[in-house]
Write an enzyme that holds these catalytic residues in place. Sequence first.
Site, PDB file in Angstrom:
ATOM      1  N   ARG A  94       0.760  -1.257  -0.085  1.00 55.36           N
ATOM      2  CA  ARG A  94       0.099   0.056  -0.144  1.00 55.36           C
ATOM      3  C   ARG A  94       0.914   1.256  -0.023  1.00 55.36           C
ATOM      4  NH1 ARG A  94      -5.203   1.556  -0.315  1.00 55.36           N
ATOM      5  NH2 ARG A  94      -5.878   3.232   1.307  1.00 55.36           N
ATOM      6  N   THR A 361      -9.565   1.155  -8.528  1.00 48.19           N
ATOM      7  CA  THR A 361      -9.111  -0.115  -8.130  1.00 48.19           C
ATOM      8  C   THR A 361      -9.415  -1.421  -9.019  1.00 48.19           C
ATOM      9  OG1 THR A 361      -9.455   1.013  -5.874  1.00 48.19           O
ATOM     10  CG2 THR A 361      -9.348  -1.562  -5.957  1.00 48.19           C
ATOM     11  N   THR A 379      -4.644  -0.585  -6.611  1.00 51.05           N
ATOM     12  CA  THR A 379      -5.484   0.646  -6.536  1.00 51.05           C
ATOM     13  C   THR A 379      -4.670   1.917  -6.836  1.00 51.05           C
ATOM     14  OG1 THR A 379      -7.048   1.963  -5.344  1.00 51.05           O
ATOM     15  CG2 THR A 379      -5.250   0.985  -4.030  1.00 51.05           C
ATOM     16  N   ASN A 381      -6.688   4.570  -6.219  1.00 44.11           N
ATOM     17  CA  ASN A 381      -7.701   5.006  -5.560  1.00 44.11           C
ATOM     18  C   ASN A 381      -8.776   5.462  -6.357  1.00 44.11           C
ATOM     19  OD1 ASN A 381      -9.225   5.767  -3.419  1.00 44.11           O
ATOM     20  ND2 ASN A 381      -8.307   7.793  -3.134  1.00 44.11           N
ATOM     21  N   SER A 433     -10.133  -0.034   1.814  1.00 41.64           N
ATOM     22  CA  SER A 433     -11.532  -1.262   1.975  1.00 41.64           C
ATOM     23  C   SER A 433     -10.913  -2.364   1.228  1.00 41.64           C
ATOM     24  CB  SER A 433     -12.510  -0.597   1.460  1.00 41.64           C
ATOM     25  OG  SER A 433     -12.948   0.489   2.251  1.00 41.64           O
TER      26      SER A 433
HETATM   27  N1  GLY Z   1      -8.272   3.016  -2.562  1.00 42.25           N
HETATM   28  C1  GLY Z   1      -9.466   2.053  -2.300  1.00 42.25           C
HETATM   29  C2  GLY Z   1      -9.167   1.352  -0.803  1.00 42.25           C
HETATM   30  O1  GLY Z   1      -7.882   1.004  -0.775  1.00 42.25           O
HETATM   31  O2  GLY Z   1     -10.065   1.194  -0.305  1.00 42.25           O
END
Ligand code: GLY
Length: 549
Positions: A94, A361, A379, A381, A433
Site C-alpha cells: 500500500r 481499483t 489501486t 484510488n 477497504s
Molecule cells: N483506494 C481504495 C481502498 O484502498 O480502499
Amino acid sequence: MKSHARALFVLSSLGLLLAIAPAPMEGQEGMVSSDHRLASQAGAEILAQGGNAVDAAVATALACGVVQPAGSGLGGGGFAVVHGEKGSSVLDFREIAPKGASADMYLDADGQVVPKLSQDGGLAVGVPGEGRGLAQLLAEQGTMTPKQVARPAVRLAKGGFDIEHHLLKALGAKPAMVALLDSGQMPGLGDTVRRTKLSRTLNKWASSAGEALYTGAIAQDVVDSVQAQGGVLTMEDLADYQPVSREVLVGQYRGYTILTMPPPSSGGAVLLQVLSVMEGFDLMAMGHNSSEHLHLLAEGMQHAYADRAQFMGDPDFVDVPVDRMLDEARIQEIQSQIWPMRTFESGYYGSPVTIPEDSGTQHIAVIDASGQAVALTTTINTSFGSKVIAKKSGLLLNNEMDDFVALPGVPNAYGLVGKESNAVAPGKKPLSSMTPTIVLDPQGQVVMAIGASGGPLIISSTLQVLSNVIDFGMDPEEAVSAPRMHHQWMPEVLSIEPGISRDVQQNLSARGHELKEWTFFSSVQLVVVEEGLFVGAADPRKGGQPATP
Ligand code: GLY
C-alpha cells in the site's frame, strides 16, 4: 474450455442498458479473472508457459496497468493474499504518506478542508508501492523472471490494444487523461491505442526487478511531476519505500476458512464481522435478496462500518482492535441488537455517502492447476488517481492520500468518515477497504479466490458474492451478476441496485431504511474450484472477463 455470451441484467436505473456479460469460463489448467479481457489473457498466457498463480497474477496486474489505467498501475499500490503449498501469506504494498505530509495538510487557515486537495494534484499522491510490491511478490513466491511476466504488458503497451467501453467511458469523464496515450487524442470504441513511454518503463521495471521506479531517472521524473503540481514527494520517500509482509487474517464461516486482508485494510475485519453476524441466521430460509435478507445485511454492515470509522487505521501507527471487533461476545452483542422489523439512527451503531462515478481499483483472482491461489487487489484510488502523469515515464500517480481522514467527521471521496486513528502522518498508510480473500473448504482445499474494486463497496460486494456462492449455491456468474445492496453506516442510506423488487423495497422502507437505487460501480472477480474444474467469473458491471490457459 468454453465461453459464451449471455444477456444479463438491466444495468441502470437511468433507463440504460442491457449488459452483455460473459458466462463463467471453465478450465482444467487454472484460471485468471480480472477487470479486463486482455489482462486476464496475459495471466493465462503465463500459466500456459508453466508459470504459477503468482507469476500469472503479477503479469495480469502489469497488463491491467496498461489497458485499464483508470483503475490501476505502477503509480499505485495494493495487497496480495496468497495460499499454496507453503501456507498462507500477505504482502502489503500500500502507498504511504510522504515524509512531508502532516495531519492538517488538507485544511485551510480556518481549519476547514480544502475541497479536492487530497484528490487531485501533487498533494494527493502517496508514495507508490506497486513497483517494489509486485517485484517482491514475484521474487518470493513466483517462479519466473520479471522480464518473463512483464512481456505481455510490454507487448500491449508497445504494440497497442483496442479501446473497450469501460476505458472509453472513464476517458470521457476525464478527457485530459488522453495524455496517457501516444496519440494524445480521444479514441473511439475499438480504436487501437499505444503507450510507448509506459512500455519503456515496464522494461526498466523488469530489468531492475522494480528498483528503477525508486531511484534514478524514472523516480526523478515521478518526483518532478508531482512537485510541479504542488506535491511534497521526494527522492528519499521513494528510495525508502518498502513492502511489508503481514500475517493473514483468518476467520471461519459455515465450515469454510476465510483467508483475508488484515489492517491497514479494513476489508478483512469488516468482512469477517458481518459474516460472523450472518452465521447466526438462516439465509436460505429468508430467501436471497428478500427484505429480511437485505435488512440483515444492512444492519450487520452498519455495525461493522461504524467500528471501521471508530477504530481502524494503519496498525504500524495505531492500535487496531481487530480481535475485539471479531470477538464472539461482540458478534453476539451485534446479533442481539438487530431488530427484524426496524433500523435505527446512526448513533445506535458501533460508534457519517456521496459516491464518485468510478473507482480506481481493480481485483485479480487466480488459481493455478496446483491449487496455489492469489487474490491481488491494486489501486490508484479514484478514477485516474491524482491525474498527475509523470511526463517522461508515462506513469499515472495515485491519490491514495484521500483514504486518510482529512478532518474527523468530514467525508472523503467515497463518503467515508473516520477519526484520528486514520489521520495523516508521515510514513503512515491510509486505511483501505480492499478485501483480497481466499476461501478453503473444510478439508483445507482452496475453493475460491475473490475480491473487488469499488471503494467502500469493495467489502460489501465481496461479502455478498461470497455468500451468494456459499449460502445460496449460486454459480460464479450468477453470484457476481445478482443485484447487490450497500450500507456503510454513514450516511444513513441503504443503497440498492435495480432488480430489487418494489415489494422488497416497500418492506425495507417500512423498517425505516432510506433507500437509494443506483447501479453500483463495484466489480467483483472470482475463481471457484468445482469438482476439479476452475470456474472464473468477472463482474459485468466493469466488463471484465476471465481467461484460462
Ligand atoms: N483506494 C481504495 C481502498 O484502498 O480502499
